[in-house]
Design a protein around this motif. Structure first.
Motif, PDB file in Angstrom:
ATOM      1  N   VAL A  54      41.788  51.283   5.753  1.00  0.00           N
ATOM      2  CA  VAL A  54      40.988  50.090   6.022  1.00  0.00           C
ATOM      3  C   VAL A  54      41.670  48.881   5.401  1.00  0.00           C
ATOM      4  N   LEU A  55      41.540  47.762   6.063  1.00  0.00           N
ATOM      5  CA  LEU A  55      41.861  46.468   5.472  1.00  0.00           C
ATOM      6  C   LEU A  55      40.559  45.691   5.398  1.00  0.00           C
ATOM      7  N   LEU A  56      40.203  45.274   4.196  1.00  0.00           N
ATOM      8  CA  LEU A  56      38.933  44.596   3.954  1.00  0.00           C
ATOM      9  C   LEU A  56      39.222  43.166   3.530  1.00  0.00           C
ATOM     10  N   ARG A  57      38.528  42.233   4.164  1.00  0.00           N
ATOM     11  CA  ARG A  57      38.645  40.817   3.779  1.00  0.00           C
ATOM     12  C   ARG A  57      37.285  40.348   3.275  1.00  0.00           C
ATOM     13  N   LEU A  58      37.274  39.838   2.037  1.00  0.00           N
ATOM     14  CA  LEU A  58      36.037  39.420   1.391  1.00  0.00           C
ATOM     15  C   LEU A  58      36.085  37.927   1.100  1.00  0.00           C
ATOM     16  N   ALA A  59      34.959  37.266   1.311  1.00  0.00           N
ATOM     17  CA  ALA A  59      34.814  35.858   0.955  1.00  0.00           C
ATOM     18  C   ALA A  59      33.427  35.680   0.349  1.00  0.00           C
ATOM     19  N   ALA A  60      33.365  35.280  -0.910  1.00  0.00           N
ATOM     20  CA  ALA A  60      32.091  35.152  -1.615  1.00  0.00           C
ATOM     21  C   ALA A  60      31.793  33.691  -1.922  1.00  0.00           C
ATOM     22  N   LEU A 146      56.863  52.055  -4.898  1.00  0.00           N
ATOM     23  CA  LEU A 146      56.507  53.339  -4.297  1.00  0.00           C
ATOM     24  C   LEU A 146      55.519  53.182  -3.151  1.00  0.00           C
ATOM     25  N   VAL A 147      54.544  52.294  -3.297  1.00  0.00           N
ATOM     26  CA  VAL A 147      53.588  52.082  -2.213  1.00  0.00           C
ATOM     27  C   VAL A 147      54.269  51.411  -1.026  1.00  0.00           C
ATOM     28  N   THR A 148      55.168  50.487  -1.293  1.00  0.00           N
ATOM     29  CA  THR A 148      55.891  49.833  -0.201  1.00  0.00           C
ATOM     30  C   THR A 148      56.726  50.837   0.577  1.00  0.00           C
ATOM     31  N   GLU A 149      57.328  51.798  -0.132  1.00  0.00           N
ATOM     32  CA  GLU A 149      58.190  52.777   0.540  1.00  0.00           C
ATOM     33  C   GLU A 149      57.414  53.919   1.178  1.00  0.00           C
ATOM     34  N   PHE A 150      56.379  54.416   0.504  1.00  0.00           N
ATOM     35  CA  PHE A 150      55.720  55.632   0.970  1.00  0.00           C
ATOM     36  C   PHE A 150      54.310  55.413   1.502  1.00  0.00           C
ATOM     37  N   GLY A 151      53.786  54.223   1.347  1.00  0.00           N
ATOM     38  CA  GLY A 151      52.502  53.909   1.960  1.00  0.00           C
ATOM     39  C   GLY A 151      52.687  53.622   3.442  1.00  0.00           C
ATOM     40  N   GLU A 152      51.639  53.107   4.055  1.00  0.00           N
ATOM     41  CA  GLU A 152      51.727  52.763   5.476  1.00  0.00           C
ATOM     42  C   GLU A 152      51.172  51.370   5.691  1.00  0.00           C
ATOM     43  N   PRO A 153      51.574  50.692   6.768  1.00  0.00           N
ATOM     44  CA  PRO A 153      51.042  49.350   7.019  1.00  0.00           C
ATOM     45  C   PRO A 153      49.520  49.366   7.103  1.00  0.00           C
ATOM     46  N   ALA A 154      48.906  48.377   6.493  1.00  0.00           N
ATOM     47  CA  ALA A 154      47.449  48.261   6.578  1.00  0.00           C
ATOM     48  C   ALA A 154      47.045  47.945   8.009  1.00  0.00           C
ATOM     49  N   PRO A 155      45.815  48.287   8.388  1.00  0.00           N
ATOM     50  CA  PRO A 155      45.365  48.029   9.764  1.00  0.00           C
ATOM     51  C   PRO A 155      45.184  46.544  10.055  1.00  0.00           C
ATOM     52  N   ALA A 158      47.400  42.886   9.218  1.00  0.00           N
ATOM     53  CA  ALA A 158      48.542  43.107   8.332  1.00  0.00           C
ATOM     54  C   ALA A 158      49.854  43.196   9.105  1.00  0.00           C
ATOM     55  N   GLY A 159      49.778  43.456  10.411  1.00  0.00           N
ATOM     56  CA  GLY A 159      50.979  43.502  11.232  1.00  0.00           C
ATOM     57  C   GLY A 159      51.323  42.187  11.895  1.00  0.00           C
ATOM     58  N   ASP A 160      50.533  41.151  11.654  1.00  0.00           N
ATOM     59  CA  ASP A 160      50.725  39.845  12.286  1.00  0.00           C
ATOM     60  C   ASP A 160      51.457  38.910  11.331  1.00  0.00           C
ATOM     61  N   PRO A 161      52.695  38.481  11.655  1.00  0.00           N
ATOM     62  CA  PRO A 161      53.443  37.598  10.745  1.00  0.00           C
ATOM     63  C   PRO A 161      52.726  36.295  10.423  1.00  0.00           C
ATOM     64  N   ALA A 162      51.789  35.882  11.278  1.00  0.00           N
ATOM     65  CA  ALA A 162      51.068  34.632  11.038  1.00  0.00           C
ATOM     66  C   ALA A 162      49.842  34.823  10.151  1.00  0.00           C
ATOM     67  N   SER A 163      49.536  36.056   9.796  1.00  0.00           N
ATOM     68  CA  SER A 163      48.323  36.351   9.030  1.00  0.00           C
ATOM     69  C   SER A 163      48.598  36.355   7.528  1.00  0.00           C
ATOM     70  N   ALA A 164      47.577  35.992   6.765  1.00  0.00           N
ATOM     71  CA  ALA A 164      47.675  36.069   5.300  1.00  0.00           C
ATOM     72  C   ALA A 164      47.810  37.511   4.824  1.00  0.00           C
ATOM     73  N   ALA A 165      47.449  38.459   5.679  1.00  0.00           N
ATOM     74  CA  ALA A 165      47.517  39.877   5.317  1.00  0.00           C
ATOM     75  C   ALA A 165      48.856  40.514   5.675  1.00  0.00           C
ATOM     76  N   TYR A 166      49.760  39.749   6.217  1.00  0.00           N
ATOM     77  CA  TYR A 166      51.007  40.325   6.722  1.00  0.00           C
ATOM     78  C   TYR A 166      51.756  41.079   5.620  1.00  0.00           C
ATOM     79  N   GLY A 167      52.164  42.296   5.937  1.00  0.00           N
ATOM     80  CA  GLY A 167      52.957  43.098   5.031  1.00  0.00           C
ATOM     81  C   GLY A 167      52.168  43.941   4.053  1.00  0.00           C
ATOM     82  N   MET A 168      50.848  43.859   4.076  1.00  0.00           N
ATOM     83  CA  MET A 168      50.067  44.666   3.137  1.00  0.00           C
ATOM     84  C   MET A 168      50.155  46.143   3.501  1.00  0.00           C
ATOM     85  N   ARG A 169      50.012  46.991   2.495  1.00  0.00           N
ATOM     86  CA  ARG A 169      50.191  48.431   2.660  1.00  0.00           C
ATOM     87  C   ARG A 169      48.965  49.188   2.174  1.00  0.00           C
ATOM     88  N   VAL A 170      48.714  50.327   2.788  1.00  0.00           N
ATOM     89  CA  VAL A 170      47.693  51.274   2.341  1.00  0.00           C
ATOM     90  C   VAL A 170      48.370  52.287   1.426  1.00  0.00           C
TER      91      VAL A 170
END
Length: 319
Positions: A54-60, A146-155, A158-170
Motif C-alpha cells: 500500500v501507498l498511503l497519503r495522509l494530510a491532517a 537494502l530496501v531500495t535494492e530488495f524492496g519493490e516499487p510502491a503502488p 510512486a511510479g509517476d516521475p511527476a509525483s511527490a511519491a516517485y521512487g518510494m519503495r515497499v
C-alpha cells in the motif's frame, strides 16, 4: 492522482492529531524510501499489509485527517488508520509528578499526544535488527540501501516521475529478507551478527504477527525468545507495532541519560532510570516520547560515535 484504484477516507478525531510525531516514529532517517514528509501533517507512507502493498497519503488539519491509499493493502490500511494514529491508546492513570517539571511542561505542551499502533510486527522488527548497537546514521543508511535494492516499487503514483511519491519503495517481505546474501548485508554495512538475527527472526515472522492479539508482556516474551533479540529490540518493535505505552527504550545509548537528565538534572544509567520511571509503570514509553517531543535532552558534549571502517561499504571494496 485519482481514479478507480484509489481509496479515500476522511476521519475526524475528538482532538487534534499529531501526525508528524506519530508517523515519524516509523521513518528510518530522512532518506527512508518508505516514508516521505511533504509538509506539516502531510506524509506518504509505503507499507506491506496482510493484504498486500500500500501507498498511503495522509494530510491532517487539526482533528481531521484525509487519507488516500493505493494498492492491494489500501482497504486494510485505511481501516487500520485510526489505530496508527493512536485511537486505541489509553493515557488513563498517567500523571506527571510535580517534581518532574520537564515532564509536566511536556504534557501541557502536547496534551493530545497518543501512541500509535501499526499492527505490523515484521515491518518494525526488520529495521530494529539493523539498528542494534550501531549509530542511527549507519543503520538508516543500511536500511535505505537494502530496501531500495530488495524492496519493490510502491503502488500508485510512486511510479509517476511527476509525483511527490516517485521512487518510494515497499519494504521486502520476511521471505525476501531471509534470502539476502550475507555479502549484500556486508556491502550495506551490516555485519553478520545483525544480519543473522534478522534472518533468523524472518523465519518466525508469521508467528510474531500473532502477538498482536495478546498482551504486551506476552509479546515481549515472544520477541525476546528469539536469539539476538533483547529488551531494546523488543521495546522498539512494541512501541511501533503494538502501541505499547510502557515499552521504553532500555539499553539505548542515549535514552536513559536523556530521561534522567530531564527529570532529575543528571544523566544516569539504565538502573537509575528504571527506578525513576517506576511511578510511571505502564506509561514509561509515554514519558520517553513526551520528553523527546519537548526536546528535553541533555547537552551533547562528548565526541560523536565514529562509524565503522571495516565493512565493504566503508572501504568501498578495498581490502
Amino acid at each position: 492522482m485519482t481514479g478507480p484504484d484509489v481509496r479515500e477516507r476522511r476521519i475526524t478525531f475528538d482532538q487534534p492529531v499529531l501526525v508528524d510525531a506519530l508517523i515519524r516514529a516509523h521513518r528510518r532517517g530522512p532518506g527512508d524510501p518508505t516514508h516521505r514528509r511533504l509538509g506539516p501533517g502531510h506524509w506518504l507512507r509505503a507499507s506491506r499489509t496482510p493484504q498486500g502493498p500500500v501507498l498511503l497519503r495522509l494530510a491532517a488539519v487539526g482533528a481531521s485527517v484525509s487519507a488516500r491509499a493505493w494498492g492491494e493493502g489500501a482497504d486494510w490500511a485505511l481501516d487500520q488508520l485510526p489505530q496508527l494514529l493512536g485511537t486505541d491508546d489509553d493515557p488513563a492513570g498517567f500523571e506527571p509528578r510535580p517534581e518532574h517539571a520537564a515532564l509536566v511542561l511536556a504534557q501541557r505542551r502536547y496534551p493530545e499526544i497518543r501512541i500509535g499502533r501499526s499492527a505490523l510486527v515484521w515491518e518494525a522488527l526488520a529495521p530494529a535488527c539493523l539498528e542494534q548497537v550501531v549509530t542511527g546514521k549507519e543503520a538508516f543508511r543500511a536500511f535505505r540501501l537494502l530496501v531500495t535494492e530488495f524492496g519493490e516499487p510502491a503502488p500508485g503514483p510512486a511510479g509517476d516521475p511527476a509525483s511527490a511519491a516517485y521512487g518510494m519503495r515497499v519494504p521486502p517481505t520476511a521471505a525476501v529478507w531471509a534470502r539476502i546474501p550475507t555479502w549484500r548485508f556486508l556491502a550495506a554495512g551490516v555485519e553478520q551478527r545483525r544480519s543473522a538475527t534478522l534472518v533468523r527472526a524472518a523465519g518466525r515472522a508469521s508467528a510474531l504477527e500473532r502477538t498482536l492479539d495478546g498482551e504486551n508482556r506476552a509479546a515481549d516474551r515472544a520477541l525476546r525468545s528469539l536469539p539476538g533479540i533483547g529488551p531494546w529490540t523488543s521495546a522498539e518493535v512494541r512501541q511501533r507495532a503494538h502501541g505499547d505505552a510502557d515499552a521504553w527504550s532500555i539499553h539505548d545509548y542515549h535514552v536513559a541519560k536523556d530521561i534522567t537528565y530531564a527529570l532529575v538534572g543528571e544523566p544516569l544509567d539504565d538502573a537509575a532510570c528504571l527506578e525513576i520511571l517506576e511511578p510511571y509503570r505502564g506509561h514509561r514509553y509515554r514519558v520517553q516520547l513526551l520528553l523527546s517531543l519537548s526536546a528535553a535532552r541533555r547537552p551533547r558534549r562528548a565526541p560523536r560515535m565514529t562509524l565503522p571502517t571495516h565493512t565493504p561499504y566503508a572501504t568501498k571494496g578495498r581490502s
